[in-house]
Motif scaffolding. Structure first.
Motif, short mmCIF file in Angstrom:
data_model
loop_
_atom_site.label_atom_id
_atom_site.label_comp_id
_atom_site.label_asym_id
_atom_site.label_seq_id
_atom_site.Cartn_x
_atom_site.Cartn_y
_atom_site.Cartn_z
N LYS A 66 -97.71 82.13 -60.40
CA LYS A 66 -98.96 81.36 -60.49
C LYS A 66 -98.77 79.88 -60.16
N ALA A 67 -97.57 79.34 -60.43
CA ALA A 67 -97.37 77.90 -60.22
C ALA A 67 -95.89 77.61 -59.97
N ILE A 68 -95.65 76.52 -59.24
CA ILE A 68 -94.30 76.10 -58.85
C ILE A 68 -94.14 74.62 -59.16
N ALA A 69 -92.98 74.23 -59.66
CA ALA A 69 -92.65 72.80 -59.81
C ALA A 69 -91.22 72.59 -59.34
N ILE A 70 -90.95 71.36 -58.88
CA ILE A 70 -89.63 71.02 -58.33
C ILE A 70 -89.09 69.77 -59.01
N ASN A 71 -87.81 69.80 -59.36
CA ASN A 71 -87.18 68.55 -59.79
C ASN A 71 -86.18 68.11 -58.74
N GLY A 72 -85.98 66.79 -58.65
CA GLY A 72 -85.00 66.24 -57.72
C GLY A 72 -84.11 65.24 -58.42
N THR A 73 -83.10 64.79 -57.72
CA THR A 73 -82.19 63.80 -58.28
C THR A 73 -82.91 62.47 -58.42
N LEU A 147 -90.15 67.41 -51.18
CA LEU A 147 -89.98 68.87 -51.21
C LEU A 147 -91.29 69.56 -51.63
N ALA A 148 -91.99 68.96 -52.59
CA ALA A 148 -93.28 69.54 -53.00
C ALA A 148 -94.30 69.44 -51.87
N PHE A 149 -94.27 68.32 -51.13
CA PHE A 149 -95.15 68.16 -49.96
C PHE A 149 -94.96 69.30 -48.97
N LEU A 150 -93.72 69.75 -48.77
CA LEU A 150 -93.46 70.86 -47.84
C LEU A 150 -94.21 72.12 -48.26
N LEU A 151 -94.49 72.22 -49.56
CA LEU A 151 -95.19 73.42 -50.07
C LEU A 151 -96.71 73.23 -50.12
N HIS A 152 -97.18 72.01 -50.51
CA HIS A 152 -98.64 71.86 -50.68
C HIS A 152 -99.31 71.07 -49.56
N GLY A 153 -98.54 70.26 -48.80
CA GLY A 153 -99.08 69.61 -47.62
C GLY A 153 -99.73 68.26 -47.84
N TYR A 154 -99.69 67.70 -49.05
CA TYR A 154 -100.32 66.40 -49.31
C TYR A 154 -99.24 65.33 -49.49
N LEU A 155 -99.32 64.27 -48.68
CA LEU A 155 -98.32 63.21 -48.74
C LEU A 155 -98.68 62.15 -49.78
#
Length: 423
Positions: A66-73, A147-155
């Motif tokens: 249902k939902a995705i989240a990403i963490n980065g360094t 990385l999240a932009f690659l999935l949802h498309g909003y910069l």
């Protein structure tokens, strides 16, 4: 069945965890190790890692996410153009070229602010202004944002964990007025609460990987906060020590504590504060002298109830950030006994002293009294080290409930703890 995907981008690789809503149980766990050193890992490799991870998740589970989240360094940043393509190499979390702009930054930012560090996101952005490619850039993003932009498309969308070291005011939830004086000619990200839904997956991504069309991509977090969320720590006074390559302390507190003189900063976590700092001591120093097998076997020969008289400050090179914030602090690794058991005992004892000093400093600055320490990272598996640390800390020291940062990010995707509400 409702499932949630958390993706973790660390320095050595990327991981993904799928959990279910009912029991918070892990349904799938996949990894993508980076073959190169962190400095050689490019956004192209990040992108490849992201989609290989997604592809490795069983198809029948992808249909239920249902939902995705990403963490980065934290403070790994990049400049991108109007369509999201990187215009130059990213600057990694430990890149200190921002030291060249610190004097300028000190003339604008409040005293002892967390941006007044050579590795802060804002220092990196100011340093990037001199790049020939800066004119091509339209957005400044953190690793997790891109990385999240690659999935949802909003910069141009971030979260207030990643944006803290960009100068975002996490108390008033806005960019401060002093930041405007820097006249940054580029779009700073719009900042959301971590875990807030941003948008549905791009239709082409949903179709390609067999996700449901209404799968949401949420605002992310940093890797160390994701590890905290995974740990099980929830109450003021509970803390997480991450014993990885470096030593990272995070203490949950009702009081916000910040002081750049000591490398201390606080992240907002619902209605509480996650205060802490990161030292350059840790596992990387141990691995300079011992293999993993040696660490395991020699540790078993140490009597953890007896204090080592060796007093080291274990660093790979000069400089520490917390609890002593001194870029010129020399490593102290002598005298070195002939017996490797004694040497390892001295190193483990000394790192435990630094950890204890760190928590004492946080409490002196006004954070809640330490009541329990959860441990994440490779060092959590060393029972001897745990016993030494418990002797110094004088509170229960336990392993984190889950040690994967990706699990904490999956909780974020599920909405656990967002805005102080439990689902």
């Amino acid at each position: 069945m409702s499932l949630y995907l958390g993706i973790d981008f660390g320095t050595s690789g990327a991981r993904a965890v799928v959990i279910n809503e009912e029991a918070f149980c892990i349904q799938a766990e996949v990894r993508y190790p980076f073959q190169d050193s962190p400095a050689a890992v490019t956004p192209k490799i990040w992108q490849e890692a992201l989609f290989v991870l997604v592809e490795q998740i069983p198809e029948e589970l992808r249909r239920e996410i249902k939902a995705i989240a990403i963490n980065g360094t934290s403070s790994t940043v990049l400049l991108v153009d109007a369509v999201g393509n990187p215009v130059d190499a990213p600057m990694l979390y430990n890149d200190a070229r921002g030291s060249l702009v610190l004097e300028h930054l000190k003339s604008v930012a409040p005293p002892n602010h967390n941006v007044l560090s050579a590795t802060s996101s804002l220092a990196k952005l100011l340093w990037m202004r001199q790049l020939p490619t800066f004119n091509e850039a339209r957005y400044f993003l953190h690793q997790a944002d891109w990385l999240a932009f690659l999935l949802h498309g909003y910069l141009g969308i971030s979260d207030y964990h990643n944006a803290l070291k960009l100068g975002y005011d996490v108390e008033d939830l806005k960019y401060p007025e002093w930041l405007e004086k820097l006249q940054i000619p580029i779009q700073l990200p719009k900042v959301l609460t971590p875990g807030t839904p941003i948008a549905e997956l791009r239709p082409e991504i949903a179709n390609k990987f067999g996700f449901r069309r209404d799968c949401l991509v949420c605002a992310g977090t940093t890797d160390s906060i994701a590890a905290f969320l995974a740990s099980g720590a929830k109450l003021p006074g509970e803390a997480v020590t991450s014993l990885g390559s470096t030593l990272v302390l995070k203490l949950l507190s009702r009081t916000r504590v910040e002081d750049a003189r000591y490398g201390i900063y606080s992240h907002r976590l619902n209605n509480l504060w996650l205060t802490g700092g990161a030292s350059n001591t840790g596992g990387a120093v141990l691995k300079q002298f011992f293999t993993n097998a040696e660490l395991e076997s020699l540790s078993r020969e140490i009597d953890a109830s007896i204090a080592s008289e060796l007093d080291y400050y274990p660093l790979l090179k000069a400089g520490d950030r917390f609890p002593i914030n001194d870029p010129n602090l020399p490593p102290r690794l002598s005298p070195r006994p002939d017996n490797p058991v004694e040497f390892l005992h001295g190193l483990l004892e000394s790192i435990a002293r630094i950890e204890t000093r760190g928590y004492e400093l946080l409490q002196q600055m006004g954070a809640d009294k330490l009541s329990r320490v959860y441990t994440a990272g490779g060092g959590a598996a060393n029972d001897t080290w745990t016993a030494i640390r418990a002797r110094h800390l004088q509170v229960p020291v336990v392993a984190s409930v889950y040690t994967e940062a990706a699990y904490g990010t999956a909780l974020l995707a599920m909405g656990e703890g967002r805005n102080g509400e439990q689902k």
